[in-house]
Design an enzyme around this catalytic site. Structure first.
Site, PDB file in Angstrom:
ATOM      1  CB  SER A   1      25.653  11.648  -5.647  1.00  0.00           C
ATOM      2  OG  SER A   1      24.889  12.831  -5.785  1.00  0.00           O
TER       3      SER A   1
ATOM      4  CD  GLN B   1      23.561  12.156  -9.076  1.00  0.00           C
ATOM      5  OE1 GLN B   1      22.464  12.397  -8.582  1.00  0.00           O
ATOM      6  NE2 GLN B   1      24.576  13.003  -9.007  1.00  0.00           N
TER       7      GLN B   1
ATOM      8  CG  ASP C   1      25.883  16.258  -7.478  1.00  0.00           C
ATOM      9  OD1 ASP C   1      25.140  15.305  -7.790  1.00  0.00           O
ATOM     10  OD2 ASP C   1      26.412  16.358  -6.363  1.00  0.00           O
TER      11      ASP C   1
END
Length: 299
Positions: free
Chosen positions: A241, A291, A217
């Protein structure tokens, strides 16, 4: 961004930083299929998304019998987590077959869900195989760490954010190209960096998958911002996110160098889409990521 621990001394040994991350990802079982994720010591503000994903993966892994291993996860962020409270993870055993198993994990704080994740597990078996080739990039031994690069720019960083900017991190990152944090310029929507946990850890493959999920991430959302000349320090820039996916392809060690090669094929409607490929130093493709994140430039 990685978690905020502004109280960590700058000379903290790497082994201590690594041990702290391992402890953070070691979820506590409090009942059948119910786990508690620890708070980041000294954490402030929002919980780092990679921490929630990694702890949720650990909870799913703890509920699944070997030899089945996690091969994919798909997570949706619903609310920002708070560093003021631990996170509770409830696992739902949707399916247990001979070859595959599936799990759902609901992460909650103060009775409110903050993340839903589905994970799939497979017993090892052989099959047809192929993979992408790794990009031609400088080896990690020839590159400076992100911390060294940040130290060079510290005089141009606002004083109120300097401790955050330079805090010690358990994940060592070495970008293949230096980044300009205080004055980003428009570039192609692609970037790559080497990363690893900063000291050796135990051999448990479930732990190495959790560390990779945690680190995955750290670079994706920033890739979609590159062609627009903005980053998370840009005034009035709001980013977060929205969802996150990881596919685990091959065995690896998170305490050995891994190349994170990211690109962003699209952005629009206050969202940016990003993809990542993770290679070992000898060129094996061990994981892929995707993502979509919020990229909102407020008036």
């Amino acid at each position: 961004m990685s978690p905020v621990d502004l109280n960590t001394p700058p000379d903290t040994p790497p082994a201590e930083l690594a041990a702290g991350l391992v402890a953070l990802l070691d979820v506590e079982q409090i009942d059948t299929d119910l786990f508690r994720g620890a708070r980041q010591p000294g954490g402030e503000g929002r919980v780092f998304g990679g921490q929630v994903i990694a702890q949720a993966l650990q909870a799913a892994q703890r509920s699944t019998d070997v030899p089945k291993q996690a091969h994919s996860l798909h997570a949706y962020f619903m609310r920002p987590g708070s560093e003021e409270h631990p996170i509770i993870y409830r696992v739902v055993r949707d399916f247990d077959g001979r070859s595959f198993a599936t799990r759902r994990v609901i992460a909650s704080q103060q009775g409110q869900p903050i993340l839903n994740m589905a994970a799939s597990f497979q017993a090892p078996e052989e099959g047809l195989s192929h993979q992408d080739a790794m990009s031609d990039v400088p080896p990690p031994e020839t590159l400076r760490s992100e911390r060294e690069l940040r130290l060079e720019q510290i005089d141009r960083v606002p004083e109120r954010t300097r401790r955050f900017f330079l805090r010690p991190r358990p994940i060592e990152i070495r970008p293949t190209k230096p980044r300009n944090w205080d004055a980003p310029v428009r570039t192609e929507p692609s970037q790559s960096s080497w990363f690893r946990i900063c000291a050796p850890i135990a051999d448990d493959p479930t732990l190495h998958r959790a560390v990779l999920a945690y680190a995955s991430d750290m670079s994706l959302l920033g890739t979609a911002m590159l062609p627009h000349g903005v980053n998370w320090t840009t005034h009035k820039m709001q980013n977060a996110s929205l969802d996150h996916a990881v596919w685990f392809h091959e065995p690896f060690r998170a305490d050995e160098w891994l190349l994170y090669d990211c690109d962003s094929p699209w952005a629009g409607h206050a969202r940016g889409f990003n993809r990542g490929r993770i290679f070992t130093a000898d060129g094996r493709l061990v994981a892929s990521t995707a993502q979509e994140g919020l990229m909102r430039l407020r008036d």
